[in-house]
Structures are given as C-alpha cells and as structure tokens.
Design a protein around this motif. Sequence first.
Motif, PDB file in Angstrom:
ATOM      1  N   ALA A  93       0.860  -1.173   0.000  1.00 26.67           N
ATOM      2  CA  ALA A  93       0.000   0.000   0.000  1.00 26.67           C
ATOM      3  C   ALA A  93       0.902   1.230   0.000  1.00 26.67           C
ATOM      4  CB  ALA A  93      -0.908   0.013   1.225  1.00 26.67           C
ATOM      5  N   VAL A  94       0.810   2.046  -1.041  1.00 26.00           N
ATOM      6  CA  VAL A  94       1.608   3.263  -1.123  1.00 26.00           C
ATOM      7  C   VAL A  94       0.810   4.388  -0.482  1.00 26.00           C
ATOM      8  CG1 VAL A  94       2.824   4.870  -2.634  1.00 26.00           C
ATOM      9  CG2 VAL A  94       2.688   2.450  -3.261  1.00 26.00           C
ATOM     10  N   MET A  95       1.379   4.969   0.603  1.00 19.30           N
ATOM     11  CA  MET A  95       0.693   6.024   1.345  1.00 19.30           C
ATOM     12  C   MET A  95       1.235   7.394   0.985  1.00 19.30           C
ATOM     13  SD  MET A  95      -0.111   4.795   5.252  1.00 19.30           S
ATOM     14  CE  MET A  95      -1.218   6.205   5.506  1.00 19.30           C
ATOM     15  N   ASN A  96       0.334   8.374   0.990  1.00 20.37           N
ATOM     16  CA  ASN A  96       0.713   9.765   0.753  1.00 20.37           C
ATOM     17  C   ASN A  96      -0.298  10.650   1.459  1.00 20.37           C
ATOM     18  OD1 ASN A  96       1.993  12.050  -0.373  1.00 20.37           O
ATOM     19  ND2 ASN A  96       0.609  12.042  -2.129  1.00 20.37           N
ATOM     20  N   ALA A  97       0.206  11.524   2.320  1.00 15.93           N
ATOM     21  CA  ALA A  97      -0.653  12.494   3.027  1.00 15.93           C
ATOM     22  C   ALA A  97      -1.809  11.816   3.749  1.00 15.93           C
ATOM     23  CB  ALA A  97      -1.180  13.550   2.054  1.00 15.93           C
TER      24      ALA A  97
END
Length: 386
Positions: free
Chosen positions: A212-216
Amino acid sequence: MTGMASETPAGDLRLANLTKRFGIFTAVDDLSLTIPQGSFFALLGASGCGKTTTLRMIAGLEEPTSGQVLLGDRDIARLRPYKRPINTVFQSYALFPHLTIFENVAFGLRRRGIRSVDDEVTRMLSLVQLDGFGPRRPAQLSGGQQQRVALARALINQPQVLLLDEPLGALDLKLRRQMQIELKRIQTEVGITFVHVTHDQEEAMTMADTVAVMNAGRIEQLGAPADIYEFPATAFVANFLGQSNLLAGEAAGTSGGEVAVTAHGARFSVPAGRSRADRGPVHLGVRPEKLHLVGSADQVPAGHQHVTGVVSDASYVGVSTQYLLRTGWGTELSVFAANSGTSARVPVGSEAVAYWDPRHAFLLPRDAADTDRTAPVLDEPVGASS
C-alpha cells in the motif's frame, strides 16, 4: 496455540475509516483497508505520510481519533497494547543488554508465567538461524544478528500479527538485502500476518505480497508489487515506486483499442488497457528500463515510438548504464541500459534516439497546470516524432 494469540479469533486485519488527528493536522485520513490473514503486507511511503502512525494505532500505542481496528470480527482499537495479539519489532531492536540471547527470547514466555521455555526458545533461535547463540549477550552480536533476536523474541509469543517498524533501517546494504530474504522465508514458514512499515521501495517490493503506497494520510494505490510498478495509478506512485519519465500531453479519446496522445508537438498512442484517462490533460509514462537508446530513428523497430535528444549524462552503475537524454523541448528522460555486453556505450554529447514499445507505456490523469516532472518546457517543441 498458546498465550495471547488464543484470546482473539483468527482473521484478517481490517482498518475501517481510521483517522488520527494531532490538533489541526490530520496524520491518517479516513483509512480503510484489509490485510489478509497470513500475508506479508507493506505500508510504503515517505516520512510524514502517516504510515508509522497507522502502525502505532494497530499496536495500541496511539488511540485513533475515529474508526476501527478489527482483527477478525473484533474491534481491538480500544484495547491496551498488551491485551492485543500483536507484537512489534522496531528498528532499534530494544534488546535487554544485561540478559543473554536465550533470556531475551524467553522474556515474553516468562512474563506470562510459563516455566518450561527451553524447547520453544531453542526452536525460535533455530528459526532465525542463531543456533548456539543462546549464552551470548546482545553486545557480542552484529546488527543483523541482534535484529534476528528481536524477531525471535516477538515470534515466540505467537502473535496473530507481527508489526515491523523500519526493521532493517540500521543495517548496511548487504545485510539489509540478506535480511529481506530471511524475513520473507520466516514469514512463509510461520504463516503469521506481517505488516511492514518502510520508506524503502526495494524492501517493500522484495518481501511483500501486497504493497500500500501512502501519501498524506491516504492510500494512493494498493496491490501486488509488480502490478503497482508496471501500472501505477497516479504520478506520485509512478515516481515513488521506482522512477518514471512522465511527458505532459493531451489525450484525444480511444480508437481501435488505443488512446491517442499529443505531447510537445508529437503524436503517440497508449493501449486503452494501460490508460487511466483517455481525454484531456494526461501524463504519458515510461519506465527508464523500458527505454532503449540508438543512434538514429532508422534503427527504431517497427511499431515502437521514439523521442530524439542529446545525451547529457551517463553513469555506469555496474548492472546498467544510466543515461539522461535532453529532449529538444528541455525535458531530460532517464534511460537505464543493461550492461549485457551486446551494445556499445553512448557518448555524452552525442545525439541519440530513445524508443519504447507502446505496450510498456502508461497513461495517467494530470492537473492541467502540471508539465513534465523533470525539466522546464520550452516554447517550441522539437525533436519528437511518433
């Protein structure tokens, strides 16, 4: 199964609308995802994206502002950490320096009043390939060995979920790569759900079944490592998981299974199945290793698309030579050419052509104000052709 793990029914780990705010700052923003039981799952993202806060809420070290942490059908979000069938391995190892390796590993069992620990400790030390290390102290072990002890100490409690918080960050490159292989082997052998938090894309891709690529505080994309890498969902993912060349263009719709794209005065096409947008402002993306350099357009194979430019830099990195090709409109494209011994290196300053198979490109929506990510765009586009 004994100890903590028997207190809660087995099942998937689910985060439901999980939110964490610190004052006016939202660290984790309405996050929902399911981590299948027995999987190796990676939360990948840059510092400040919310991944460590998410892990701390799963562990019980932070209380959610709202939302649920479910293990099977039971919400454990309000349980104290020691009541959860979850253990954590930290980057710092956190071993007891005054105890032997044997007693470090046995600590959790002794704390629960289990007296006969020899067989379990011996089995755990064997699992992490530290047979015979029981009498030593942590200071007598290397960093990689200490990390294995920390792993054995967590696994001996038979948790349903093992959280790994940047566990390999303190190791040198060679040890880190060895431990990536070891962690995956151990996870496969014990069958426990591993949730690995990291900023290291190679770690995530090497070990995890799902990333899972997380951002903000949000998930930008979730899937198998190869799927995310080959077909990213956003420009952020395309450039966080590996590198991507992103050309700003305009898509004109789908025809015959292809999306027509105009970028910097040149016409390109991308298969509709590789396109996340088919009209309006788009990024045409190609990974650097999918580009090939030749001396002229005459050498481009039929059915391939290409861009002309001048080689502005060449870096030899062993397995490949990494080139920068400055296009006529000012953007620099990255090209990774495998050092297979079948082609000569291209000199810096020479004109060259980068070509690619359209089946290896992808199309992403972009903000209308966004241009190519790597360099300013000049007024008059030149040097590109379909």
